[in-house]
Design a protein around this motif. Structure first.
Motif, PDB file in Angstrom:
ATOM      1  N   ASP A   1       0.800  -1.225   0.000  1.00 57.61           N
ATOM      2  CA  ASP A   1       0.000   0.000   0.000  1.00 57.61           C
ATOM      3  C   ASP A   1       0.834   1.277   0.000  1.00 57.61           C
ATOM      4  N   GLY A   2       2.160   1.155  -0.153  1.00 56.72           N
ATOM      5  CA  GLY A   2       3.018   2.325  -0.167  1.00 56.72           C
ATOM      6  C   GLY A   2       3.698   2.616   1.155  1.00 56.72           C
ATOM      7  N   GLY A   3       3.322   1.874   2.178  1.00 54.50           N
ATOM      8  CA  GLY A   3       4.005   1.982   3.460  1.00 54.50           C
ATOM      9  C   GLY A   3       5.124   0.961   3.545  1.00 54.50           C
ATOM     10  N   TYR A   4       5.436   0.529   4.744  1.00 55.94           N
ATOM     11  CA  TYR A   4       6.464  -0.495   4.907  1.00 55.94           C
ATOM     12  C   TYR A   4       6.207  -1.284   6.175  1.00 55.94           C
ATOM     13  N   TRP A   5       6.602  -2.556   6.111  1.00 54.96           N
ATOM     14  CA  TRP A   5       6.385  -3.453   7.254  1.00 54.96           C
ATOM     15  C   TRP A   5       7.662  -3.647   8.054  1.00 54.96           C
ATOM     16  N   LEU A   6       8.787  -3.141   7.566  1.00 50.15           N
ATOM     17  CA  LEU A   6      10.080  -3.272   8.255  1.00 50.15           C
ATOM     18  C   LEU A   6      10.923  -2.057   7.952  1.00 50.15           C
ATOM     19  N   VAL A   7      11.620  -1.593   8.960  1.00 47.74           N
ATOM     20  CA  VAL A   7      12.649  -0.569   8.786  1.00 47.74           C
ATOM     21  C   VAL A   7      13.819  -0.951   9.680  1.00 47.74           C
ATOM     22  N   GLY A   8      15.026  -0.858   9.135  1.00 45.39           N
ATOM     23  CA  GLY A   8      16.208  -1.222   9.906  1.00 45.39           C
ATOM     24  C   GLY A   8      17.343  -0.252   9.671  1.00 45.39           C
ATOM     25  N   LEU A   9      18.188  -0.090  10.667  1.00 48.00           N
ATOM     26  CA  LEU A   9      19.369   0.762  10.586  1.00 48.00           C
ATOM     27  C   LEU A   9      20.575  -0.013  11.093  1.00 48.00           C
ATOM     28  N   ASN A  10      21.732   0.195  10.438  1.00 51.59           N
ATOM     29  CA  ASN A  10      22.941  -0.413  11.007  1.00 51.59           C
ATOM     30  C   ASN A  10      23.519   0.454  12.128  1.00 51.59           C
ATOM     31  N   ARG A  11      23.105   1.703  12.201  1.00 54.36           N
ATOM     32  CA  ARG A  11      23.439   2.653  13.276  1.00 54.36           C
ATOM     33  C   ARG A  11      24.922   2.969  13.356  1.00 54.36           C
ATOM     34  N   ARG A  12      25.627   2.810  12.259  1.00 52.26           N
ATOM     35  CA  ARG A  12      27.023   3.251  12.231  1.00 52.26           C
ATOM     36  C   ARG A  12      27.124   4.756  12.039  1.00 52.26           C
ATOM     37  N   ARG A  13      26.052   5.330  11.464  1.00 51.30           N
ATOM     38  CA  ARG A  13      25.992   6.769  11.252  1.00 51.30           C
ATOM     39  C   ARG A  13      24.654   7.291  11.743  1.00 51.30           C
ATOM     40  N   ALA A  14      24.636   8.547  12.117  1.00 51.98           N
ATOM     41  CA  ALA A  14      23.410   9.156  12.617  1.00 51.98           C
ATOM     42  C   ALA A  14      22.469   9.508  11.473  1.00 51.98           C
ATOM     43  N   ALA A  15      21.191   9.479  11.771  1.00 57.63           N
ATOM     44  CA  ALA A  15      20.148   9.911  10.834  1.00 57.63           C
ATOM     45  C   ALA A  15      19.228  10.857  11.601  1.00 57.63           C
ATOM     46  N   PRO A  16      19.677  12.080  11.864  1.00 56.59           N
ATOM     47  CA  PRO A  16      18.965  12.962  12.800  1.00 56.59           C
ATOM     48  C   PRO A  16      17.578  13.402  12.355  1.00 56.59           C
TER      49      PRO A  16
END
Length: 200
Positions: free
Chosen positions: A133-148
């Motif tokens: 539907d245009g959304g997402y069921w998963l989101v992940g970050l490796n967290r090596r860098r910031a995403a403020p």
């Protein structure tokens, strides 16, 4: 380093979960279906080498007994704010290492999808599991860098949610996509559940 899967769940109380679905099929049935979906999601999340944590709502449910969820799993409250604020907080407070956040309303989710997401995070800054539907069921970050700016200004519950979220990431982030799955928000989505839909 071992990763963490955070499952966003709500107490399966009629009238408080899956309200769009409940408006179509009845709030009691919608809550029962959500409980089934949550159980399926948790079972799949326990088939890997990562740690599984439940981010629960309402906040007091984090301290309840195993009435809704297995007592063996650690629980944290989702806290206040919109979905983006709550997910950002979950990322910030998670143990070190890559982190994946999922909901409990994608019946097709399997442990292999979680493995694929962690594999993607070995090289990518972020990974998404798109929804139909245009959304997402998963989101992940490796967290090596910031995403403020992550999740700021996202139009939640719309066909723009995935695109908006990707645009909140730093422009030089390597973003990967894994398999697209269907999620269950309305009565028309019940076909993806299969026989369980008719059991409630």
């Amino acid at each position: 380093m071992r990763g963490t899967v955070i499952i966003f769940v709500k107490a399966p109380v009629a009238g408080r979960v899956k309200t769009r679905l409940g408006a179509d099929i009845g709030y009691g049935r919608a809550a029962a279906l959500f409980r089934t979906l949550t159980q399926r999601t948790i079972l799949e999340s326990l088939k890997g080498e990562w740690q599984t944590v439940l981010a629960v709502d309402p906040p007091l449910a984090a301290h309840e007994s195993a009435r809704f969820w297995p007592s063996c799993l650690p629980r944290v409250p989702q806290g206040q704010g919109d979905l983006g604020q709550r997910m950002a907080r979950a990322f910030d407070h998670a143990p070190p290492g890559p982190v994946i956040i999922i909901g409990a309303d994608a019946p097709g989710l399997r442990a292999q999808h979680l493995r694929a997401a962690f594999h993607a995070l070995k090289g990518a800054g972020a990974v998404f599991g798109p929804a139909e539907d245009g959304g997402y069921w998963l989101v992940g970050l490796n967290r090596r860098r910031a995403a403020p700016e992550l999740f700021k200004g996202v139009r939640w519950s719309t066909k723009h949610a995935l695109k908006d979220t990707v645009q909140t990431l730093p422009p030089d982030f390597d973003v990967r996509m894994i398999e697209t799955l269907a999620d269950v928000d309305e009565a028309k989505d019940l076909a993806v559940i299969g026989p369980a839909a008719a059991a409630h």
